[in-house]
Design an enzyme around this catalytic site. Structure first.
Site, PDB file in Angstrom:
ATOM      1  CD  GLU A 115      -1.783   2.296   1.781  1.00 26.03           C
ATOM      2  OE1 GLU A 115      -1.565   3.283   1.033  1.00 26.03           O
ATOM      3  OE2 GLU A 115      -1.748   2.351   3.015  1.00 26.03           O
ATOM      4  CB  CYS A 172      -0.846   6.914   2.190  1.00 32.61           C
ATOM      5  SG  CYS A 172      -1.879   5.885   3.232  1.00 32.61           S
TER       6      CYS A 172
END
Length: 989
Positions: free
Chosen positions: A747, A781
Site C-alpha cells: 500500500e 497516504c
C-alpha cells in the site's frame, strides 16, 4: 430551595452520558399528569388540533409538506434541489442539478392530489420540468421544449425563492420588522435570528457580529414592540471548540457582552441560542461571565435556550435559575426540543463514546420537555418561553399555567400556523415567532434543516399532516410511551460501543470535547515517557526463530488465534494513555490523531478476529454424489511486515495481526523513526498469548528491510510506504530464480484529488480541505494533494479557504489547541521546504509557524492545469487548479492518467455526477461530500491500485485471504465399497 451557582454547575456534568433509563426515571415522575388533568388537557388539545387543521387547509406550505413527504423520492429530490440551487452561479451546472433532481422522481402521481391550488400548480411545473429535461419523447415535451432549459431554470429559481420567503422573515432586518407588522403576525412578537451559520473565517465572524449589532439597533428603535434578537455563538467565532476554549471563550464573552450592553441600553432582549452538545459547557461559561458585567446589573433581558432532548436539560435549567439569583435578574429561558439530533447520534457513534448526550426516542424528549417545563414554572428567577408546535405539549403547559400569563410560547416562522393565533388574539397569551433573517442564497441550507426537522416521520407537524395517524395517536401520553419501554434506548439506534455488533465491539473513544477529560489527557501526554525498545535481533536470526515456530502456530486452531487478537485489543485499550503518549512524543502526532491511531489498531484486531473465525473455516464445495470436496485456508509460513512511521501502531499492528491470525508467523519491522511504539505493541501481543517466536520484531533502517525481503525462506511481504521502496521490494523478491514466488501486499501513496463543482457548499468544502490536506501535517497516504475547483466558484472558495487557514494553530502536538504538528524528521522537513521555495511564486496562501522545530507551513500552491502535478509531496501542501463546467469526465481522465489510484474526493449535490465519478475513477477509495481521510475498519476498507498499491484492502473482507495458502481436498467416499448414503435412500416422493 435554589442551589448555589457552583453546586448547580457541578450537577450538570454527571448527566452528560448517563443511561437513558437513569435520566428518565425522575423525569417521568415530574411529567406525569393525573387522570382528571389529563382529561382537560386532551379536550383542550383537540380544540388546538381543530385550529391547526383549519389553518393548514389554507396554508400551501403545509399542503406542500404533506404532498411531498420525507422518505419519498419526490420529497428528497425537492430538498436536495432547494439546498443547492440558489448558490450555483453558472447556468450549465444549474441545469444539470435541476435535471438530476427532477428526472429522478415521479411527479405525475401528485397531479391534482393536494387541496392547495398552489401546490397543484407547483406539481404541474415539476411535471413539465421533467418533460423538458427527461428522456421522454412525448408531444408534451416537444411543445414545451421550445421554451427550453432556461425557462425551467427560471421557474425553479422562482419556486425556490418562494419557499425561502415562507421560512425566512426578511432579507434584512428592516424588511423582517416590516413584515412582522402584517395582519398575519398581529399580536405576535419576534426573535430575529440573523441566519448566522457557523463562521469559517474571522471575516465571517466579524460580518455576523455587525449584523447582530445592526439588528439590535433596528429593534431598539421601537423597543416597546417587544421584539428580541437571538445570537448563535458559532457564528461569532470560527474556532468555537473545546480545544480552543482558552482563546474562544474570552473572545466570545467580549463580543456577547458588547451586544448585551447595546441591547440593554435600548431595552431589547438578547437570547443565546443552544447548539451542539460539545459546546454547552463553554456557552454556560460565556453566559455566566456576561451576566456578571456591572453595566448589565438590573437588566432582565439576558436569555438562553435549553434543548429538551439533552440529558443535561433539567440541571441546566436549575443552573439558569441559580444564575438569575446570583446575578439578581430574571433569566429569559427558551425551552426547545433540539435541533442537532441526527448529527449528535452519528458523532457519538463515530467516536466510540460511552453513551449519547441526548435521548434516542421522541417520546423521551417530550417527557424531558414537560419535566423541564414544570421546573421552569417553579423557578423564581426564570421567565419561561416554550418553543413547540405540538398541540399536546401546548395544552399541557396551559393546564399547568392555570390563569398565569407570565410566560410565552414560541414558534418557528412558517411552521405551526393556527396553533397560537386564538390563544394570542382571544385569550391573552404571548407568543414569539423565531424569525430567520437573511438573503435567499444563504438561507437554503437553513431551510432544508428546518424541513428535515419538522418533516421527520416522528415529528408532530409531520404526523398531523399524515391522515393515516389518528387523533388519539397524535395525543398519546409520552409518559406512557416511555414507561412501556422502561425508558430504554431506541432499539434501532446502536449504542456507540455496539455499532458493529453482533460481530464485534467498537473501540472505545475519549470525549475530547469534555474539558475536564481533555485537561487530564493533555497532562498525561506531556509526561516524559520511557521509550523502551526490544533488544536488537539480526534479521536472519528472527526469520530462523519464526520459521521454527511456524508449525506449532499454524496448527493452532483459528479460534484460539482469534482469541489472542481479542485479548490484544483489550490490552491496547487498557494501555491507551501510554500508547497515545508515545504516539505524540515519538511520532509527533496531535492528541486527536494519537487517539484515532490507538482506536484503529484495536479495531483491526477485533475485525480480523471476527473475519478469521468466519472466513478461514473449511468450506464444503459441491460435487457429485459419493465425493467430498473441501477448501481450506492455511498459513503460508513466515511473513515480513514492514510498517511506516505515519501510522506506527495502527498499520504496524494491522499488518501483523492479519498475518498471524491467518496462521503465519511474523517478523515485524517498524519504521526507524518509530521503534518504541512498535516494540510496545509486540510486547502486548506476547502478553495476549501470541508466542514470542511466532512474532519477532527487528529494528533498523532500509538495510534491515532489504535483508529481510532478500531472505529466501520468507513466504510473503506486507508493506506500507513509498512507491520506490515497494518496487525495490518487488525486485528483491524476484532476484533469485530459485526462490519460490511469494505474495507482496503493498500500500503506497497517491496524487489524491478532490473535485469540487459549483453545487457544493463552500463551508463544507473548506472544512474538508483543511481536514484532508493539513491534518496530521499532511502525512497520510490518503491526504489531499490536488484540489480541483470548478472555475465558477474557485476564487470564492479560495478566499474562504485562506481565512480558514489563518485560524489554524501550528505547534506542539501535545498541546490540545494544536491543529498541526511538525513533520516527522529533518529529511522530510528539508525536502518539503526546498520544494516550497521552488514554487514560491505560485503560493496562493500559507500560514505562520513557530520558528523552532520541524514545522512546515500549511500551503496552497496554484497549478496551471490538473496534469501539472507529477509526484507526491508528503506534507501539508495542497495544490489547486480549476476545471470548466461540462468537463467533469475529462477532468477525471486527467487524474486517472497519472497512474496513481489511492483516494479521490468529490463535492457535488448532483447525484448523477457522483455516479459518473464512481464509474470512471480508478481509485481504491472514493469519498463523496466528506473528507478524504479517516477510513474506518470494516466500513471503509482501505487501499489503492496502480502506483498506489496491490490490494487487497486493509480492514476489508478480502484481506486475510491474501495471507493464506488455499488448499483443496477431494475425497472419493465410495472407495471402500459403495456409496452408503446414496444406497440407503428411500423412494421419497
Amino acid at each position: 430551595m435554589i442551589a448555589s451557582l457552583e453546586s448547580a454547575r457541578k450537577s450538570i456534568r454527571p448527566f452528560h452520558r448517563m443511561s437513558e433509563p437513569e435520566v428518565l426515571a425522575p423525569l417521568v415522575v415530574a411529567a406525569t399528569v393525573d387522570g382528571h388533568a389529563r382529561g382537560k388537557i386532551i379536550a383542550n388539545a383537540r380544540g388546538l388540533l381543530d385550529d391547526l387543521r383549519a389553518a393548514q387547509a389554507d396554508g400551501w406550505v403545509n399542503s406542500f409538506l404533506q404532498q411531498y413527504r420525507l422518505g419519498t423520492e419526490e420529497g428528497t429530490a425537492l430538498l436536495s434541489l432547494a439546498e443547492a440551487f440558489l448558490r450555483v452561479p453558472d447556468p450549465q451546472t444549474a441545469d444539470l442539478l435541476i435535471a438530476d433532481k427532477l428526472t429522478e422522481a415521479d411527479w405525475s402521481d401528485h397531479k391534482g392530489q393536494s387541496s392547495s391550488m398552489l401546490v397543484n400548480s407547483a406539481t404541474w411545473g415539476l411535471v413539465l420540468g421533467k418533460a423538458v429535461l427527461g428522456d421522454s419523447t412525448s408531444t408534451l415535451k416537444r411543445l414545451i421544449a421550445k421554451a427550453g432549459e432556461p425557462f425551467v431554470r427560471q421557474a425553479v429559481g422562482a419556486a425556490m425563492r418562494l419557499m425561502g420567503q415562507v421560512f425566512v422573515m426578511g432579507r434584512n432586518i428592516d424588511e423582517a420588522m416590516k413584515r412582522m407588522e402584517s395582519k398575519d403576525n398581529r399580536g405576535f412578537t419576534a426573535s430575529f435570528d440573523m441566519l448566522g451559520e457557523a463562521a469559517r473565517t474571522k471575516k465571517d465572524a466579524e460580518r455576523y457580529f455587525e449584523s447582530y449589532q445592526a439588528a439590535i439597533a433596528a429593534v431598539g428603535r421601537n423597543a416597546a414592540r417587544g421584539h428580541s434578537v437571538s445570537v448563535k455563538l458559532s457564528a461569532l467565532h470560527p474556532r468555537y471548540e473545546t480545544a480552543q476554549s482558552a482563546q474562544c471563550v474570552p473572545e466570545l464573552t467580549d463580543m456577547v457582552r458588547a451586544l448585551a450592553r447595546s441591547a440593554a441600553s435600548l431595552g431589547v432582549q438578547l437570547t443565546v441560542d443552544a447548539e451542539e452538545a460539545a459546546r454547552l459547557e463553554m456557552s454556560l461559561d460565556i453566559i455566566e461571565r456576561v451576566s456578571r458585567d456591572p453595566e448589565l446589573r438590573g437588566w432582565d433581558g439576558l436569555g438562553m435556550a435549553v434543548q429538551a432532548y439533552s440529558k443535561r436539560a433539567r440541571p441546566v435549567i436549575a443552573w439558569a435559575d441559580a444564575l438569575g439569583k446570583d446575578s439578581s435578574r430574571i433569566m429569559q429561558v427558551r425551552l426547545v426540543k433540539g435541533a442537532y439530533w441526527d448529527s449528535e447520534i452519528k458523532h457519538a457513534q463515530e467516536r466510540g463514546l460511552s453513551d449519547f448526550p441526548l435521548f434516542t426516542r421522541k417520546a423521551a424528549t417530550d417527557v424531558s420537555y414537560l419535566a423541564c417545563a414544570q421546573d421552569m414554572f417553579a423557578a423564581r428567577n426564570i421567565r419561561p418561553a416554550f418553543a413547540t408546535h405540538n398541540a399536546l405539549t401546548v395544552a399541557t403547559i396551559l393546564q399547568w399555567a392555570g390563569d398565569a400569563r407570565d410566560f410565552e410560547f414560541q414558534r418557528l416562522h412558517g411552521m405551526g400556523e393556527g396553533l397560537f393565533e386564538r390563544l394570542v388574539r382571544d385569550e391573552g397569551y404571548h407568543c414569539r415567532t423565531y424569525a430567520p433573517v437573511g438573503g435567499h442564497r444563504d438561507l437554503l441550507a437553513y431551510l432544508v434543516r428546518r424541513l428535515l426537522e419538522n418533516g421527520a416521520n416522528s415529528s408532530f407537524v409531520h404526523q398531523l399532516a399524515d391522515q393515516s395517524v389518528s387523533e388519539d395517536e397524535l395525543l398519546a401520553d409520552p409518559v406512557e410511551k416511555v414507561m412501556a419501554v422502561g425508558g430504554t434506548r431506541h432499539p434501532a439506534i446502536a449504542a456507540p460501543a455496539d455499532l458493529f455488533q453482533p460481530e464485534r465491539l467498537n473501540s472505545t473513544g475519549i470525549d475530547l470535547d469534555d474539558a475536564a477529560l481533555l485537561k487530564d489527557i493533555a497532562a498525561a501526554m506531556a509526561l516524559p515517557i520511557k521509550l523502551d525498545i526490544e533488544s536488537i535481533v539480526r534479521p536472519a536470526d528472527a526469520v530462523t526463530s519464526a520459521l521454527a515456530a511456524y508449525p506449532a502456530w499454524s496448527s493452532t486452531p483459528v479460534d484460539v488465534r482469534a482469541d489472542c487478537l481479542d485479548r490484544l485489543a483489550d490490552l491496547l485499550e487498557a494501555n491507551r494513555s501510554r500508547l497515545m503518549a508515545i504516539a505524540v512524543q515519538e511520532a509527533r502526532k496531535t492528541i486527536p490523531d494519537a487517539l484515532s491511531e490507538v482506536r484503529e489498531a484495536i479495531d483491526f484486531c477485533r475485525y480480523y478476529a471476527v473475519r478469521a473465525r468466519v472466513d478461514l473455516a473449511p468450506v464444503e464445495l459441491p460435487g457429485p454424489t459419493g465425493e467430498r470436496n473441501v477448501l481450506r485456508h492455511e498459513g503460508r509460513g513466515v511473513w515480513v511486515a514492514i510498517a511506516p512511521w505515519n501510522f506506527p501502531l495502527a498499520i504496524f499492528l494491522g499488518q501483523v495481526v492479519a498475518a498471524l491470525v491467518a496462521g503465519n508467523t511474523v517478523v515485524a519491522k517498524p519504521a526507524p523513526q518509530t521503534p518504541a511504539i512498535g516494540s510496545l505493541a509486540v510486547a502486548l501481543a506476547h502478553e495476549a498469548g501470541i508466542p514470542k517466536d511466532a512474532l519477532q520484531i527487528v529494528i533498523g533502517s532500509g538495510d534491515v528491510g532489504a535483508a529481510l525481503t532478500a531472505d529466501t525462506r520468507i513466504a510473503g511481504v506486507v508493506f506500507t510506504g513509498s512507491v520506490p521502496t515497494a518496487k525495490a521490494i518487488a525486485r528483491n523478491l524476484l532476484a533469485d530464480d530459485d526462490r519460490p514466488l511469494v505474495p507482496l501486499i503493498a500500500e503506497t501513496g497517491g496524487l489524491n484529488a478532490m473535485v469540487v463543482d459549483s453545487t457544493a457548499l463552500s463551508e463544507q468544502v473548506v472544512r474538508d480541505v483543511l481536514l484532508s490536506g493539513f491534518q496530521s501535517a499532511g502525512q497520510r497516504c490518503s491526504a489531499l494533494r490536488l484540489l480541483l475547483l470548478q472555475e465558477d466558484i474557485a476564487e470564492h472558495t479560495l478566499e474562504m479557504l485562506r481565512g480558514a487557514m489563518d485560524m489554524l494553530n501550528v505547534g506542539d502536538p501535545a498541546d490540545p489547541a494544536t491543529d498541526i504538528g511538525p513533520v516527522i524528521d529533518q529529511a522530510a522537513y528539508d525536502m518539503l521546504m526546498a520544494y516550497r521555495e521552488s514554487v514560491k511564486d505560485r503560493i496562493v496562501h500559507t500560514v505562520a509557524v513557530p520558528g523552532d522545530g520541524l514545522f512546515v507551513p500549511p500551503t496552497v500552491i496554484r497549478l496551471d492545469d490538473a496534469s501539472d502535478l507529477n509526484r507526491e509531496y508528503f506534507g501539508p501542501l495542497v495544490h489547486v487548479a480549476t476545471w470548466k463546467a461540462g468537463t467533469l469526465e475529462a477532468t477525471i481522465a486527467k487524474i486517472n492518467a497519472k497512474g496513481f489510484g489511492l483516494t479521490m474526493g468529490l463535492h457535488s449535490r448532483i447525484a448523477g455526477s457522483g455516479m459518473l465519478v464512481e464509474q470512471l475513477a480508478r481509485v481504491g477509495n472514493l469519498y463523496i461530500n466528506r473528507s478524504m481521510i479517516g477510513a474506518v475498519v470494516g466500513s471503509q476498507p482501505f487501499g489503492g491500485e496502480g502506483l498506489s498499491g496491490t490490494g487487497p484492502k486493509a480492514g476489508g473482507p478480502h484481506y486475510l485471504y491474501r495471507f493464506c495458502a488455499e488448499r483443496a481436498t477431494s475425497t472419493d467416499t465410495t472407495s471402500a465399497g459403495g456409496n452408503a448414503s446414496l444406497l440407503s435412500l428411500d423412494d421419497g416422493t
